[in-house]
Design an enzyme around this catalytic site. Structure first.
Site, mmCIF file in Angstrom:
data_model
loop_
_atom_site.group_PDB
_atom_site.id
_atom_site.type_symbol
_atom_site.label_atom_id
_atom_site.label_comp_id
_atom_site.label_asym_id
_atom_site.label_seq_id
_atom_site.Cartn_x
_atom_site.Cartn_y
_atom_site.Cartn_z
ATOM 1 N N ILE A 92 0.876 -1.176 0.000
ATOM 2 C CA ILE A 92 0.000 0.000 0.000
ATOM 3 C C ILE A 92 0.908 1.219 0.000
ATOM 4 O O ILE A 92 1.565 1.516 1.013
ATOM 5 C CB ILE A 92 -0.921 -0.011 1.248
ATOM 6 C CG1 ILE A 92 -1.719 -1.328 1.312
ATOM 7 C CG2 ILE A 92 -1.847 1.207 1.223
ATOM 8 C CD1 ILE A 92 -2.459 -1.556 2.618
ATOM 9 N N GLU A 118 4.315 -7.874 2.941
ATOM 10 C CA GLU A 118 4.639 -8.776 4.052
ATOM 11 C C GLU A 118 4.178 -8.179 5.380
ATOM 12 O O GLU A 118 3.600 -8.847 6.233
ATOM 13 C CB GLU A 118 6.155 -9.020 4.136
ATOM 14 C CG GLU A 118 6.768 -9.658 2.915
ATOM 15 C CD GLU A 118 7.225 -8.657 1.861
ATOM 16 O OE1 GLU A 118 6.531 -7.647 1.615
ATOM 17 O OE2 GLU A 118 8.284 -8.901 1.269
HETATM 18 N N1 THU Z 1 7.628 -4.076 -1.737
HETATM 19 C C1 THU Z 1 6.925 -4.997 -1.013
HETATM 20 O O1 THU Z 1 5.694 -4.902 -0.875
HETATM 21 N N2 THU Z 1 7.615 -6.005 -0.431
HETATM 22 C C2 THU Z 1 8.959 -6.161 -0.520
HETATM 23 O O2 THU Z 1 9.531 -6.975 0.180
HETATM 24 C C3 THU Z 1 9.715 -5.377 -1.497
HETATM 25 C C4 THU Z 1 9.068 -4.094 -1.858
HETATM 26 C C5 THU Z 1 6.902 -2.985 -2.377
HETATM 27 C C6 THU Z 1 7.141 -1.629 -1.793
HETATM 28 C C7 THU Z 1 6.763 -0.735 -2.941
HETATM 29 O O3 THU Z 1 5.376 -0.521 -2.917
HETATM 30 C C8 THU Z 1 7.103 -1.555 -4.175
HETATM 31 O O4 THU Z 1 7.264 -2.887 -3.732
HETATM 32 C C9 THU Z 1 8.337 -1.109 -4.916
HETATM 33 O O5 THU Z 1 9.412 -1.015 -4.081
#
Ligand code: THU
Length: 132
Positions: free
Chosen positions: A43, A55
């Protein structure tokens, strides 16, 4: 629960990702010790820094409903790569995990690799691992 079912739940939640800034959708599904499953997506926020990763969304949902112990967590980003959790998420996962907890990095339901918690965050800071 089979890991391909857990991944399927992560994939379904990934569709809810709010990603107007990166356009990179991530889904996660966390299997708790009582076999309950909580899902999460990333989000994003206009401030960027207030973005919550998939996560942490899943784990915070579980903990806020009284679950504490993670059996496994599945993470799905795009289909071309295995998406590894960011540093902050590794620290949050390990707060509720054990050294041998499975961290499932998936491209798809039947295409995944499994890492152990201790592999992705060796020598983690925790109240049980203080270096004297
Ligand atoms: N992101 C995640 O949701 N989990 C991770 O472990 C890596 C990064 C998301 C954060 C952001 O919204 C997008 O991926 C790009 O970095």
């Amino acid at each position: 629960m089979e890991y391909n079912e857990l991944i399927q739940k992560a994939l379904e939640c990934r569709e809810f990702a709010y990603v107007p800034y990166s356009n990179f959708k991530v889904g996660a599904a966390v299997l708790m010790d009582d076999d309950s499953v909580y899902t999460g997506c990333n989000i994003e926020n206009a401030s960027y820094g207030a973005t919550n990763c998939a996560e942490r969304t899943a784990i915070f949902k579980a903990v806020s409903e009284g679950r504490r112990d993670i059996k496994a967590i599945a993470i799905v980003g795009d289909k071309e790569n295995y998406t590894a959790p960011c540093g902050i998420c590794r620290q949050v996962i390990q707060e509720f995990a054990k050294e041998d907890t499975d961290i499932i990095l998936a491209k798809d339901k039947n295409d995944y690799i499994i890492k152990k918690m201790k592999e992705i965050l060796p020598e983690a800071f925790s109240k049980n691992n203080l270096i004297k």
